[in-house]
Every structure is written in C-alpha cells, then in structure tokens.
Design an enzyme around this catalytic site. Structure first.
Site, PDB file in Angstrom:
ATOM      1  N   PRO A 548       0.835  -1.209   0.000  1.00 17.94           N
ATOM      2  CA  PRO A 548       0.000   0.000   0.000  1.00 17.94           C
ATOM      3  C   PRO A 548       0.869   1.259   0.000  1.00 17.94           C
ATOM      4  O   PRO A 548       1.860   1.347   0.727  1.00 17.94           O
ATOM      5  CB  PRO A 548      -0.791  -0.137   1.309  1.00 17.94           C
ATOM      6  CG  PRO A 548      -0.808  -1.598   1.599  1.00 17.94           C
ATOM      7  CD  PRO A 548       0.492  -2.140   1.092  1.00 17.94           C
ATOM      8  N   VAL A 549       0.484   2.235  -0.803  1.00 17.13           N
ATOM      9  CA  VAL A 549       1.290   3.445  -0.964  1.00 17.13           C
ATOM     10  C   VAL A 549       1.467   4.158   0.364  1.00 17.13           C
ATOM     11  O   VAL A 549       2.563   4.618   0.709  1.00 17.13           O
ATOM     12  CB  VAL A 549       0.633   4.383  -2.002  1.00 17.13           C
ATOM     13  CG1 VAL A 549       1.356   5.720  -2.048  1.00 17.13           C
ATOM     14  CG2 VAL A 549       0.635   3.722  -3.379  1.00 17.13           C
ATOM     15  N   CYS A 550       0.396   4.269   1.138  1.00 17.75           N
ATOM     16  CA  CYS A 550       0.475   4.982   2.412  1.00 17.75           C
ATOM     17  C   CYS A 550       1.445   4.286   3.363  1.00 17.75           C
ATOM     18  O   CYS A 550       2.193   4.954   4.084  1.00 17.75           O
ATOM     19  CB  CYS A 550      -0.914   5.066   3.037  1.00 17.75           C
ATOM     20  SG  CYS A 550      -1.033   6.224   4.415  1.00 17.75           S
ATOM     21  N   THR A 551       1.441   2.969   3.362  1.00 19.78           N
ATOM     22  CA  THR A 551       2.364   2.220   4.220  1.00 19.78           C
ATOM     23  C   THR A 551       3.803   2.488   3.824  1.00 19.78           C
ATOM     24  O   THR A 551       4.662   2.750   4.672  1.00 19.78           O
ATOM     25  CB  THR A 551       2.065   0.709   4.122  1.00 19.78           C
ATOM     26  OG1 THR A 551       0.747   0.469   4.588  1.00 19.78           O
ATOM     27  CG2 THR A 551       3.062  -0.101   4.948  1.00 19.78           C
ATOM     28  N   HIS A 554       4.682   6.487   4.538  1.00 25.27           N
ATOM     29  CA  HIS A 554       4.588   7.111   5.851  1.00 25.27           C
ATOM     30  C   HIS A 554       4.605   6.147   7.034  1.00 25.27           C
ATOM     31  O   HIS A 554       4.995   6.548   8.128  1.00 25.27           O
ATOM     32  CB  HIS A 554       3.307   7.949   5.939  1.00 25.27           C
ATOM     33  CG  HIS A 554       3.142   8.915   4.817  1.00 25.27           C
ATOM     34  ND1 HIS A 554       4.123   9.818   4.473  1.00 25.27           N
ATOM     35  CD2 HIS A 554       2.115   9.106   3.941  1.00 25.27           C
ATOM     36  CE1 HIS A 554       3.705  10.541   3.442  1.00 25.27           C
ATOM     37  NE2 HIS A 554       2.496  10.128   3.096  1.00 25.27           N
TER      38      HIS A 554
END
Length: 963
Positions: A548-551, A554
């Site tokens: 996941p991009v957010c993982t 950030h």
C-alpha cells in the site's frame, strides 16, 4: 588452505546469484580449494562441471581410460572425435572454458598416498570397491574429505566421509532470524515482547540471540549471545536484566547461528562389525523375514549395463554439493550414504521390458541408453517434437539432457527453444552453455548452437519471440499441432501459468521445474492422467503485489517497505524527473499544462533543494545533503506534526501502535558511514543525471560536508509538506507556487538535456544499489526497523532469485527421468513422480501426482483436460444453431456465451437484441463483437459458457468450436 589468497579477489558479478546462497565466507573457502575427481564418465563429468562453474580454486582430473561409445550417452564433454582418447585429457579444455578462473589440470599417474595430501576433497566415480576402500582409508587417515559415487542404469549411490570430527560453521540456508522489539522489561528473567506482526513462531527454546539498536537498555546492544525461552504468549525470556538501564524504544533481536559437529564412523569399525555378523542364510528351515525380491534384482541387473544422462545429472549435482559442503563448511553433509533409484522409469509390466537383443550395443552414441531402454525406444525419442520454454540455468541443463538422450535427433523430430532474454555475465556461473564472448547475444540462439555441438544429430530451432498472449499468432494452432510435449524452465509464476494453460488447451504433456537456492522442484503434468499445473497460492498472490502506498511512504513496518520506498525515490529523483524536465525543454510547456500535482510533487525535491542547475561536484553534494535532511529529518518532523506521538484514535487506541511505529528524526552525522554513503551515492547519481563528473573519495566528501552551509528549513518547508500529500493539491499548489516552480524550471531548460538513469542492479560501481540500500537503512533507523545489509537489499530490490548450479542440474536430471515415462507411451498415474529437493538439508521426496478433479453437472462429468467439441458445419453454424446443438447433444440450455471477455450471447437480453445476434454465423459474430479479424490458420474458436441450473462454483469445460 581454507584462507583465500589475497591476490584472488571474489568476482561478485559472476557469482552474484550463488553468493546469495553460500555467502562470501563460504565462497572464499571454495575459491581457495583443491579438488581431485577421479573417473570422467558421465557422473564424473557432471561433478567436475558443477565444481568449475561454482569456482573451486583448482580441479585435478584423473581418468586414463579411453573414451568408448557408451560414454557419449551421458558424458557431455566427449564426442565421436574423442574415441580411444583418455577421458580426462579429452575433457580438460572444455571444462576449463567454463570458468577461466579455475585451474583445471590432468593427473596421468596412479593415485598415491602422497598425491592425496595435495587435496582437500577427493571424489571417486565409476571406481572398483577395492580402490574405494584403499583411497577412502588413506583420506580418512590424513583428514582429507572423501566421496565415492556411481550410477548403474537407473540406480545410483553416493558415500561421504568428512572425518571423525567435522565442524559445520553454518548448518542452514536461512538467514539469521531478525525481529523488531516492542518492549523489554527489567527483571529476572527480562521479558522481551516483539512487535505485532513479527514471526515469533520461528524462535525456538534454546536459540542464541543478540541485540542491536536498542535505546535505553544499551547493555544488550552487541552483547554476547544469550539463550532464550519462548513463552506461551510468544514473548521471550532473555535472562537477567535487573541491573540494566530502563528500556526506552526500538532495537532488534537477531538469531545467532551455532556451528554443529558431525562425527563419521571409522571405516575399520564398520568392517569389524560386519565381520561379527552371522552369515545371512535363506533356507526353508530359516526363511528371512523379507525374502529376496528376485524380480527387482533381475530388473536392476538387466539395466545396470547402461549409463543415463538424467541419472548422472541428478547424482552428480548432489555429489558436487557435498564437495562444496566439505570445502565451505556450510550446510549439513549427508549422513554418509545416499541410495537413489528411478526404476519407475521402466514399464510396470515386466513383459514389456526390452529384449536383450534390443539392448545390444550398436556402435552408437546412444549405446549407454539403449542398454537400458532398447533401440526401439531410442528411435521413438528421436522422432519427438518438443518445445523448451526458457534457456536460462535449468533450460541449459535440460538442453544438455535432451541432446544426450537424443530427443528430436532425427529429421522426423525436432526441438524448439524459446527465450527472449540476452546473456549477462552473471549467467555464466550457472548457464553452462554460455561463454564470456556470448554476453549480449540472445540466449535461445547461443543455447541452440551449443546443444547442437553436444550432439550434431539434434534438430533444434531457436526463437526469440516471447511466449505470451501477444504472440499467439506465432505460437498458435499450427505451431502446437507439431509439438509432442513442452518443458518449462521459467522464473515467474505468471509465465508458468500461461505456458501451463497452453498445454492444457492443446492437451500437451508438461515438464516443469524451478529452483530457489538449494531448493528445487520437478513436476510432470499429463493430459487426462494427472492434475494440471497450479501455481502455489502464496506465490501467485504475492508476485508483483505492491505494498500500500500509504504504508510505504509514511508507515513502514518492515525492511521490504523501506526498500520499496527507496526504490521509488530512485525512480522519482533520477529517472522520472529527468524525463519530465526533458519533455518540458523540448515542448516548452508550462507546469500548469503538465500532469497536475503528481508532476509537481515529482519535481519539487529535484528543483527546490538546490534552486539552480548544478554546475559542479560541490553543487551535487549540497543537493544530496539537502535531500538527506528532507527525507530523514524535516520530513519526519513534519509527519509528527500531523500525527503526534501521543495521538489517540476515536476508540481510544493509540495511533502509533501495532505495526505502525512512531518514527524519530535523524541528525546528520558525517562520522556515520551510512549517512556518508547516502550523500556520496545521491550526489554521484545527481551528477550523472546532469552530465557532471562525480567522485568516489569518501574522505574528501567528509571534509567538504563540514564546509557546506546547512540547508534552510524554511526554504525547504513547501517541499516536504507536498511530499506528505496530506493537504489537497489545490492548497499545496496555488498560482504563486506554480509561478515559482515554472521560474525554477526555466533554469533547467538552458543547457543539454538531462540523462534519465535506468536502475541497474548488477553494476556495483554505478551507485544505484548503494543509494537504495543506504536510503532504506536510514528509513529503518527512522522507524526502528531491523535493517538488511547491502547484499540483501540488492537481492530484494533487484528481484534476484538466489541460484546455484547444483540445484539446477539436479532438477534437470529429475525432469529427464520423467521424460522417459512421457515418451515411453501410456503409463498409469502411479508411474509418474513429482519431486522436491533441498540440497542444504539433504531432503528429497518423490511422490505421485494428484489425479485431475472431476466436476459434474446433471449427466455430464469432466476434468480440466476435457472440452465440449462442436465440429465444423457446412455451411457454418449460426449462433441459433449452435445453441440448439448444445441443448440437443448435451442437454445444456445456455445462459451466457463468451469469447474471452467479449459477451456473444445472454439469455437475459431483450428479444430485439437476441434477434440481432442469433442469425449471425459464429465467426461473423465473434469478429463483430470483438472488432478483430480472426487470425489466418485458426482452427478452433474457444468459447466459455454458463448454463441454466448450474451452481456458482461450476466451471464448464471450454467449448471448442472447430473452423
């Protein structure tokens, strides 16, 4: 002799895949080793080939016997021109060509006690028992590791004696287990809790561990190994921590591997025990519990006069791996004896065995194989047409097997090799058909030519088009109609699934093999007999699955997350930004006309940190330092402003909990090697992108960094704020910001175009892997994640599959054994074998494949190999007539009919729409719906259908509409 000659450096590019299996210490021992191989028939040649490919220091060959016809069936180094010539002398030059770093010499005298003292390992193949006892005793006496191996037809054996006390430094292939720490209590014992998601079940009672990166309880960092006890809840008791400082945060626990000592029994003791046994008797008065299996003995005796390429490939791979264990002291050696047979290759009905006349020698290169299977079977092999997909490591080994067994070696037979890749230097340590002068050439073409040199009779055609959905006009009905079977040697599950689907569609046998380090699998799939190929569920699900991009951006929790982030950083900073700026320079477009916020976010770190186009090395260093601060200090502080350490969710759960760990900003320190490496790599890459000279002088860089002014956090604030992507694009990029960025971008349009950098994992001098490894390591420090070393980083981001020559050779040998059964004619499922091996742990299992699953619908029964056939009609059927045919012949009321994703018919359509489709001919309908003209020479249209009354999990066999 264990120490590496300082003048002989390890060629990491050549042995890159092998290094991930063995590691540098083991490879250094291997490079300094001296090995003697006596006996250069097929088995000895296989052992020697694997040892040369894997880089032993020197290899001495011994075999004064002349080459004979039967040798050619399994000895790939010999040819008809070598008949009557010493096997060792005839093999020496071709072996030396495999790896010029290995000294390959021939010993022409006898094997004496003095000679044995020159070697660390001695291997005897095809030797008499008297010689084995003599040489084995002398080796045991002087501490020389000894192996004896032999094959007779379809049976073989291997014996190892590494001395009375042999210490294995690294018993397993797995990397030491590392996990992130959540908390450590003070007490006796201290209790260590691992972060949520850590693989706690891999730790075992009594494991030795050490610690690193702990804040607070620093007494544990780099301590002597401690023994642990695993509690029921998964937490770990780590010994007394009462007097230690209070634990604050972070840190990792790492397993410490322990050496193991192997004690082999003295040969004289075994002899004495045997002499004390009563003679075995079998009389009517005293029958043995298990009477002699006369049929088995007869079968072994009848086939023992032959020599087979698949058998020597399999046993030669295992023997070579044991030699490497003896040299490197890595992996547990065999418990002295291995017996292996493939008698299942012979017909189960003894009456179908070839006659003695059929097995008599012909003065042919196949005499060794004819002695087992007969001349009639040899003729059948030569008429086969086979497709080999993949000419890499396993593919090269399979080509060797195919050439030696004579597969497709007559005008009426043939072999097609498909591979779109080109040869790289790292291929040469496993793909033995290639040489250094072949680097850059197509694998298929070079491999095909090399296979023909092994056997001039071989009819082989190389193709460099990929075998995938885009080339079905090439590998279509006409192509597969001439194929008798397929062998797949592929390194991705996506490619394997596609090739397997083609085999299922065309009802072709499939031989499929794969390796991962010292693990390997060899499987056979027979139409209507076994199940079809299915990729492992875990592997199929994880292949190419992005995090996941957010993982990644950030909230990373694993080293893999940080490596993906670092890889994305490389792409954005040094490739995509350069391509974007070049397009702007060529088209003179405004940023407002470009791809909105994504493009702006991409360019701001490149343009904003420095503000001007770099003119020299110092400018590049300044940019790299600024970007270090942006990523690992200011960016983390900005994230913590949005998500403070004490942030709590609505349900009362702390925001920073579980796998989501609260990060800490880093302070740049020129004395920290990883800090310096990041700046060095980033500055060099930035210089390369701008066509400026770089530098590898880390000492000068350290001094330069002391003189540079520190980046202004106020100027950098918009940059790292945009990277967080927490505010809307309109708020981040208003007219003023666009104006400023357009102005900054104009600076880059003056001068030559930028050079986009394409990530290259195998060049260790280009700073690509250095940047990614350093960036990931620093990111791990931010989030308290146990980092991985540079070699592991390179393997993960480069998607490198650890590989070793021995495993690939063993897998090819096992597939060759199944080839005998496939070509031999109809066999029951009980005759076939799937195989799984793990050479590091001396594990080999061969088991019967599963039967194909049977599905039912009313009166119909079918498996994955069945299909509904609709013969061509004259004139061609309309859709209405096709639907009527299915109902009349099979009782199926079609609810939906598709050609791929294209819907041809639905019972739910309006009467008007059905009336438009039903009168159309089937081919006309397909072309109208898909918008594509049918390929010339197409013989069958494959349609999918669902029917009234079917259950959800019903998968009807495909409908083959013949043209």
């Amino acid at each position: 002799m264990d120490a590496l000659d300082a003048s002989k450096l390890l060629d990491e590019e050549l042995y890159s895949r092998q290094l991930y299996v063995l590691g540098s210490p083991a490879m250094q021992r291997i490079q300094g080793a001296r090995v003697l191989v006596s006996g250069l028939q097929g088995l000895g040649a296989e052992v020697a080939k694997n040892l040369v490919l894997m880089g032993v220091g020197s290899l001495t060959l011994h075999d004064p016997h002349p080459t004979c016809w039967s040798d050619l069936a399994a000895q790939f180094l010999l040819s008809e021109q070598d008949l009557e010539r010493s096997r060792a002398e005839a093999s020496q030059e071709l072996l030396a060509q495999l790896n010029r770093a290995v000294q390959v010499v021939v010993h022409t005298g006898d094997i004496t006690e003095d000679l044995l003292l020159d070697f660390q390992v001695v291997v005897l193949t095809a030797s008499k028992l008297e010689e084995q006892l003599k040489v084995g005793t002398l080796c045991h006496k002087h501490g020389v590791c000894f192996l004896a191996a032999d094959t007779r037809g379809l049976v073989g054996q291997l014996f190892c004696d590494f001395g009375e006390d042999f210490t294995v430094q690294d018993p397993t292939e797995a990397e030491p287990l590392t996990a992130a720490i959540q908390h450590i209590s003070q007490g006796s014992p201290g209790i260590l809790t691992l972060r949520k998601g850590a693989n706690t079940h891999y730790f075992r009672d009594g494991d030795l561990v050490t610690f690193s990166g702990i804040e607070g309880m620093v007494e544990l960092n780099d301590c002597d190994p401690r023994s642990i006890h695993v509690r029921e809840d998964g937490s770990l008791e780590i010994g007394d921590t009462t007097t230690f400082s209070r634990y604050l945060r972070g840190g990792a626990i790492t397993e410490v591997k322990r050496p193991k000592t192997v004690r082999h029994v003295d040969a004289e003791t075994v002899v004495g025990l045997a002499q004390d046994l009563e003679p075995l008797k079998w009389t009517e008065e005293e029958p043995l519990e298990q009477p002699l299996d006369e049929a088995l003995v007869r079968t072994v005796a009848l086939s023992s006069g032959g020599v087979l390429s698949p058998m020597v490939a399999m046993l030669g791979a295992v023997a070579a791996q044991e030699v490497l264990k003896a040299i490197s002291r890595k992996f547990m050696p065999l418990d002295q004896w291995l017996y292996f047979d493939a008698l299942d290759c012979l017909p189960e009905d003894g009456e179908l065995l070839p006659s003695p006349e059929d097995c008599a020698p012909r003065g042919s290169r196949y005499d060794g194989q004819i002695a087992v299977f007969g001349a009639g079977f040899q003729e059948k092999l030569s008429r086969q047409h086979y497709l080999l997909v993949g000419a890499g490591a396993i593919g090269c080994e399979l080509l060797k097997v195919f050439a030696l067994v004579g597969l497709g070696a007559r005008n009426s037979g043939g072999l097609t090799v498909v591979d779109m890749d080109h040869i790289e230097r790292s291929n040469l340590s496993r793909q033995f058909l290639f040489r250094s002068q072949d680097i850059g050439r197509p694998k298929a073409e070079v491999a095909a030519a090399a296979a023909q040199r092994l056997n001039p009779d071989l009819q082989v055609i190389p193709l460099t088009y990929p075998l995938d959905p885009t080339t079905e006009h090439i590998y279509g009905d006409n192509f597969f109609s001439h194929v008798d079977g397929v062998a797949a040697a592929l390194d991705s599950f996506q490619a394997r699934r596609y090739v397997a689907a083609r085999c299922t569609h065309y009802l072709k046998p499939l031989l499929e093999g794969g390796t991962l380090g010292t693990r390997g699998s060899a499987k056979v799939f027979m139409p209507h007999v076994t199940e079809a190929y299915r990729a492992p569920a875990s592997a199929a699900a994880s292949e190419d699955a992005p995090y996941p991009v957010c993982t990644v951006r950030h909230f990373p929790s694993t080293a893999e997350h940080t490596l993906q982030w670092a890889r994305d950083e490389f792409e954005g900073l040094f490739r995509l930004s350069a391509e974007t700026i070049n397009r702007h320079q060529q088209a003179h477009t405004s940023l407002a006309d470009m791809d909105g916020p994504q493009t702006l976010t991409l360019l701001k770190p490149v343009l904003g940190v420095l503000g001007v186009r770099p003119q020299n090395w110092q400018d590049c260093v300044a940019w790299a330092l600024g970007h270090w601060k942006l990523c690992f200090h200011y960016g983390i502080k900005q994230l913590l402003r949005h998500f403070p350490p004490n942030k709590v969710l609505e349900d009362g759960t702390p925001f920073w909990s579980g796998p989501k760990q609260c990060p800490q900003p880093l302070e740049f320190d020129t004395n920290q090697d990883i800090h310096l490496l990041y700046v060095l790599a980033a500055a060099n890459l930035y210089a390369q992108m701008h066509g400026l000279p770089g530098s590898q002088d880390s000492t000068a860089l350290r001094e330069l960094l002391k003189l540079l002014p520190q980046p202004d956090p106020q100027q950098m604030a918009p940059i790292f704020a945009s990277n967080l992507e927490l505010a809307s694009a309109s708020a981040e990029f208003g007219p003023e910001q666009l104006k400023e960025l357009n102005k900054a971008l104009e600076v880059w349009t003056v001068g030559p175009p930028l050079k986009p950098l394409m990530f290259e994992k195998d060049d260790d001098s280009n700073f690509h892997v250095d940047f990614v490894a350093a960036a990931a390591s620093l990111r791990c420090q931010n989030y308290g994640i146990p980092p991985v070393n540079r070699a592991q980083s390179k393997r993960i981001v480069g998607q490198i599959i650890p590989a070793i020559a021995t495993t690939t050779a063993a897998v090819a040998g096992l597939l060759g054994l199944e080839l005998y059964k496939v070509v031999g004619g109809p066999r029951p499922r009980s005759a076939f074998r799937h195989s799984y091996l793990h050479l590091a742990e001396n594990y080999l299992i061969r088991y019967m494949p599963f039967a194909p699953a049977i599905q039912t619908f009313h009166h119909l029964k079918w498996t994955c190999w069945d299909r509904l056939k609709v013969p061509a009609g004259q004139p061609e059927r309309t859709l209405e007539l096709l639907l009527a045919h299915l109902q009349e012949q099979h009782g199926l009321r079609v609810r939906m009919l598709l050609h791929g994703p294209a819907l041809l018919y639905s019972a739910g359509w309006s009467p008007e729409k059905q009336a438009q489709h039903l009168p159309l001919r089937v081919t006309e309908l397909v072309q109208q719906v898909t918008g594509q003209v049918l390929a010339p020479g197409l013989r069958v249209l494959v349609l999918e259908l669902s029917c009234e009354g079917e259950e959800e999990d019903t998968a009807f066999p495909p409908l083959h509409y013949e043209l």
